[in-house]
Design a protein around this motif. Structure first.
Motif, PDB file in Angstrom:
ATOM      1  N   LEU A   3      -4.468   2.628  -8.353  1.00 67.61           N
ATOM      2  CA  LEU A   3      -4.771   0.759  -7.146  1.00 67.61           C
ATOM      3  C   LEU A   3      -5.054   1.733  -5.782  1.00 67.61           C
ATOM      4  O   LEU A   3      -5.546   1.021  -5.407  1.00 67.61           O
ATOM      5  CB  LEU A   3      -3.156   0.589  -7.505  1.00 67.61           C
ATOM      6  N   PRO A   4      -3.851   2.399  -5.616  1.00 63.44           N
ATOM      7  CA  PRO A   4      -4.187   3.034  -3.570  1.00 63.44           C
ATOM      8  C   PRO A   4      -5.369   2.695  -3.664  1.00 63.44           C
ATOM      9  O   PRO A   4      -6.234   2.706  -2.756  1.00 63.44           O
ATOM     10  CB  PRO A   4      -3.648   4.064  -4.013  1.00 63.44           C
ATOM     11  N   ASN A   5      -5.904   3.877  -4.772  1.00 64.06           N
ATOM     12  CA  ASN A   5      -8.194   3.597  -4.147  1.00 64.06           C
ATOM     13  C   ASN A   5      -8.540   2.533  -4.189  1.00 64.06           C
ATOM     14  O   ASN A   5      -9.696   2.182  -3.672  1.00 64.06           O
ATOM     15  CB  ASN A   5      -8.910   4.763  -5.001  1.00 64.06           C
ATOM     16  N   GLN A  11     -10.150  -3.323  -0.165  1.00 64.84           N
ATOM     17  CA  GLN A  11      -9.873  -3.683   1.177  1.00 64.84           C
ATOM     18  C   GLN A  11      -8.759  -5.061   0.756  1.00 64.84           C
ATOM     19  O   GLN A  11      -8.585  -5.944   1.289  1.00 64.84           O
ATOM     20  CB  GLN A  11     -10.502  -4.295   2.660  1.00 64.84           C
ATOM     21  N   LEU A  12      -7.359  -4.569  -0.514  1.00 66.22           N
ATOM     22  CA  LEU A  12      -6.588  -5.221  -0.668  1.00 66.22           C
ATOM     23  C   LEU A  12      -5.390  -5.725   0.021  1.00 66.22           C
ATOM     24  O   LEU A  12      -4.493  -5.515  -0.020  1.00 66.22           O
ATOM     25  CB  LEU A  12      -6.420  -5.483  -1.690  1.00 66.22           C
ATOM     26  N   TYR A  13      -5.673  -5.513   1.473  1.00 65.42           N
ATOM     27  CA  TYR A  13      -4.269  -5.098   2.313  1.00 65.42           C
ATOM     28  C   TYR A  13      -4.851  -6.718   3.098  1.00 65.42           C
ATOM     29  O   TYR A  13      -5.732  -6.955   3.569  1.00 65.42           O
ATOM     30  CB  TYR A  13      -4.435  -3.986   2.656  1.00 65.42           C
ATOM     31  N   ASP A  14      -3.518  -6.559   3.731  1.00 66.81           N
ATOM     32  CA  ASP A  14      -3.028  -7.594   4.888  1.00 66.81           C
ATOM     33  C   ASP A  14      -2.748  -7.228   5.557  1.00 66.81           C
ATOM     34  O   ASP A  14      -1.155  -6.818   6.125  1.00 66.81           O
ATOM     35  CB  ASP A  14      -2.119  -9.087   4.203  1.00 66.81           C
ATOM     36  N   GLY A  15      -3.087  -6.286   6.123  1.00 68.07           N
ATOM     37  CA  GLY A  15      -2.836  -5.767   7.479  1.00 68.07           C
ATOM     38  C   GLY A  15      -2.078  -4.029   7.631  1.00 68.07           C
ATOM     39  O   GLY A  15      -2.394  -4.109   6.706  1.00 68.07           O
ATOM     40  N   TYR A  16      -1.244  -3.199   8.638  1.00 64.39           N
ATOM     41  CA  TYR A  16      -1.121  -2.705   8.741  1.00 64.39           C
ATOM     42  C   TYR A  16       0.231  -2.291   9.284  1.00 64.39           C
ATOM     43  O   TYR A  16       0.555  -2.975  10.244  1.00 64.39           O
ATOM     44  CB  TYR A  16      -1.833  -1.234   9.727  1.00 64.39           C
ATOM     45  N   ASP A  17       1.218  -1.401   8.487  1.00 64.05           N
ATOM     46  CA  ASP A  17       2.259  -0.921   8.579  1.00 64.05           C
ATOM     47  C   ASP A  17       2.756  -0.158   9.165  1.00 64.05           C
ATOM     48  O   ASP A  17       2.582   1.197   8.832  1.00 64.05           O
ATOM     49  CB  ASP A  17       3.433  -0.705   7.673  1.00 64.05           C
ATOM     50  N   ASP A  21       3.430   3.804   8.212  1.00 64.89           N
ATOM     51  CA  ASP A  21       1.724   4.620   8.768  1.00 64.89           C
ATOM     52  C   ASP A  21       0.856   4.586   6.936  1.00 64.89           C
ATOM     53  O   ASP A  21       1.064   5.260   6.823  1.00 64.89           O
ATOM     54  CB  ASP A  21       1.966   6.189   8.751  1.00 64.89           C
ATOM     55  N   CYS A  22       0.638   3.486   6.434  1.00 71.63           N
ATOM     56  CA  CYS A  22       0.220   2.355   5.430  1.00 71.63           C
ATOM     57  C   CYS A  22      -0.119   1.083   6.043  1.00 71.63           C
ATOM     58  O   CYS A  22       0.221   0.115   6.038  1.00 71.63           O
ATOM     59  CB  CYS A  22       1.411   2.720   4.298  1.00 71.63           C
ATOM     60  N   PRO A  23      -1.123   0.640   4.862  1.00 75.46           N
ATOM     61  CA  PRO A  23      -2.200  -0.773   4.761  1.00 75.46           C
ATOM     62  C   PRO A  23      -0.156  -1.455   4.278  1.00 75.46           C
ATOM     63  O   PRO A  23       0.106  -0.700   3.383  1.00 75.46           O
ATOM     64  CB  PRO A  23      -2.813  -0.083   4.131  1.00 75.46           C
ATOM     65  N   ILE A  24      -0.554  -2.366   4.044  1.00 78.45           N
ATOM     66  CA  ILE A  24       0.529  -3.606   3.738  1.00 78.45           C
ATOM     67  C   ILE A  24      -0.520  -4.316   2.401  1.00 78.45           C
ATOM     68  O   ILE A  24      -1.547  -5.389   2.614  1.00 78.45           O
ATOM     69  CB  ILE A  24       0.960  -4.999   4.318  1.00 78.45           C
ATOM     70  N   LEU A  25      -0.394  -4.047   1.056  1.00 75.49           N
ATOM     71  CA  LEU A  25      -0.543  -4.109  -0.051  1.00 75.49           C
ATOM     72  C   LEU A  25      -0.592  -6.121   0.341  1.00 75.49           C
ATOM     73  O   LEU A  25       0.793  -6.511   0.383  1.00 75.49           O
ATOM     74  CB  LEU A  25       0.238  -3.502  -1.250  1.00 75.49           C
ATOM     75  N   ASP A  26      -1.687  -7.130  -0.360  1.00 74.83           N
ATOM     76  CA  ASP A  26      -1.826  -8.074  -0.178  1.00 74.83           C
ATOM     77  C   ASP A  26      -1.740  -8.386  -2.034  1.00 74.83           C
ATOM     78  O   ASP A  26      -2.855  -7.945  -2.882  1.00 74.83           O
ATOM     79  CB  ASP A  26      -2.985  -8.776   0.047  1.00 74.83           C
ATOM     80  N   GLU A  27      -0.407  -8.316  -2.436  1.00 74.04           N
ATOM     81  CA  GLU A  27      -0.276  -8.560  -4.043  1.00 74.04           C
ATOM     82  C   GLU A  27      -1.184  -9.554  -4.840  1.00 74.04           C
ATOM     83  O   GLU A  27      -1.657  -9.075  -5.762  1.00 74.04           O
ATOM     84  CB  GLU A  27       1.301  -8.529  -3.992  1.00 74.04           C
ATOM     85  N   ASP A  28      -1.355 -10.728  -3.662  1.00 73.55           N
ATOM     86  CA  ASP A  28      -1.980 -11.206  -4.578  1.00 73.55           C
ATOM     87  C   ASP A  28      -2.911 -11.731  -5.043  1.00 73.55           C
ATOM     88  O   ASP A  28      -4.016 -12.215  -6.242  1.00 73.55           O
ATOM     89  CB  ASP A  28      -1.896 -13.053  -3.946  1.00 73.55           C
ATOM     90  N   ARG A  29      -3.802 -10.826  -3.317  1.00 71.06           N
ATOM     91  CA  ARG A  29      -4.977 -10.657  -3.588  1.00 71.06           C
ATOM     92  C   ARG A  29      -5.613  -9.713  -5.199  1.00 71.06           C
ATOM     93  O   ARG A  29      -6.141  -9.496  -5.702  1.00 71.06           O
ATOM     94  CB  ARG A  29      -5.870 -10.521  -2.802  1.00 71.06           C
ATOM     95  N   VAL A  30      -4.317  -8.093  -5.252  1.00 75.76           N
ATOM     96  CA  VAL A  30      -4.713  -7.571  -5.333  1.00 75.76           C
ATOM     97  C   VAL A  30      -4.468  -7.797  -7.687  1.00 75.76           C
ATOM     98  O   VAL A  30      -5.154  -7.597  -8.325  1.00 75.76           O
ATOM     99  CB  VAL A  30      -3.425  -6.263  -5.815  1.00 75.76           C
ATOM    100  N   VAL A  31      -3.174  -8.280  -7.829  1.00 78.64           N
ATOM    101  CA  VAL A  31      -3.569  -9.863  -9.099  1.00 78.64           C
ATOM    102  C   VAL A  31      -5.118 -10.744  -9.400  1.00 78.64           C
ATOM    103  O   VAL A  31      -5.676 -10.330 -11.088  1.00 78.64           O
ATOM    104  CB  VAL A  31      -2.177 -10.435  -9.246  1.00 78.64           C
TER     105      VAL A  31
END
Length: 141
Positions: A3-5, A11-17, A21-31
Motif C-alpha cells: 500500500l505505501p507504494n 497520489q492517494l494522500y491528502d497533505g503531509y504530516d 514526517d509522512c504523507p496523510i493517507l486519504d482512506e476513501d480514495r485508497v478504498v
C-alpha cells in the motif's frame, strides 16, 4: 500489493504530516482505488493499519508482532524521529493493530505472527503459503 507504494505512485494522500514526517493517507480514495482489484481476489495487502478496509476484502488477516527492542532498533535505523518512534513502540506494547484487526474483522480470521528474526520471516511466509494452498483447495472443490 504494498500500500505505501500505491499511496505514493497514485497520489492517494491528502497533505503531509510534518510531525510524523509522512504523507496523510486519504482512506476513501485508497478504498475507491483498490476496490476493483480486491473484488477480483488473489491480492495481498501490506499495510500498518486496517480499520478502514472493508471486511469483504479479506479471508484472513495476519498481524506481524515484534519485540519492542527489535522494533526500536529497526525504526531507529530507518531514521524515524523521536515522536514517531515512541508512538510506534507504544502501539506495539498496547497491541493497537491487533485490536484494530479483531474489531474490524471476524476474530477467527485474525492471526498474529512473530516478526523478530529472519527465520521467523521464513516461517511466516511458509505458513501463509500453506494457508493459501488450503484456501484454494477448499474453494475449488
Amino acid at each position: 500489493m504494498l500500500l505505501p507504494n500505491i499511496l505514493l505512485t497514485e497520489q492517494l494522500y491528502d497533505g503531509y504530516d510534518e510531525e510524523y514526517d509522512c504523507p496523510i493517507l486519504d482512506e476513501d480514495r485508497v478504498v475507491d482505488e483498490l476496490d476493483n482489484q480486491m473484488r477480483e481476489g488473489g491480492v495481498i495487502v501490506d499495510y500498518h493499519g486496517c480499520d478502514f478496509f472493508p471486511e469483504r476484502w479479506f479471508h484472513i488477516v495476519f498481524v506481524l508482532r515484534t519485540d519492542t527492542n527489535v522494533l526500536y532498533e529497526r525504526l531507529e535505523t530507518r531514521g524515524y524521529n523521536e515522536k514517531k518512534l515512541t508512538d510506534n513502540i507504544q502501539c506495539e506494547i498496547f497491541q493497537v493493530i491487533y485490536e484494530e484487526a479483531t474489531e474490524s474483522y471476524k476474530e477467527e480470521i485474525v492471526h498474529q505472527l512473530p516478526s523478530n528474526k529472519p527465520e521467523e520471516l521464513e516461517n511466516n511466509v511458509d505458513q501463509i503459503l500453506k494457508w493459501i494452498e488450503q484456501w484454494i483447495k477448499d474453494h475449488n472443490s
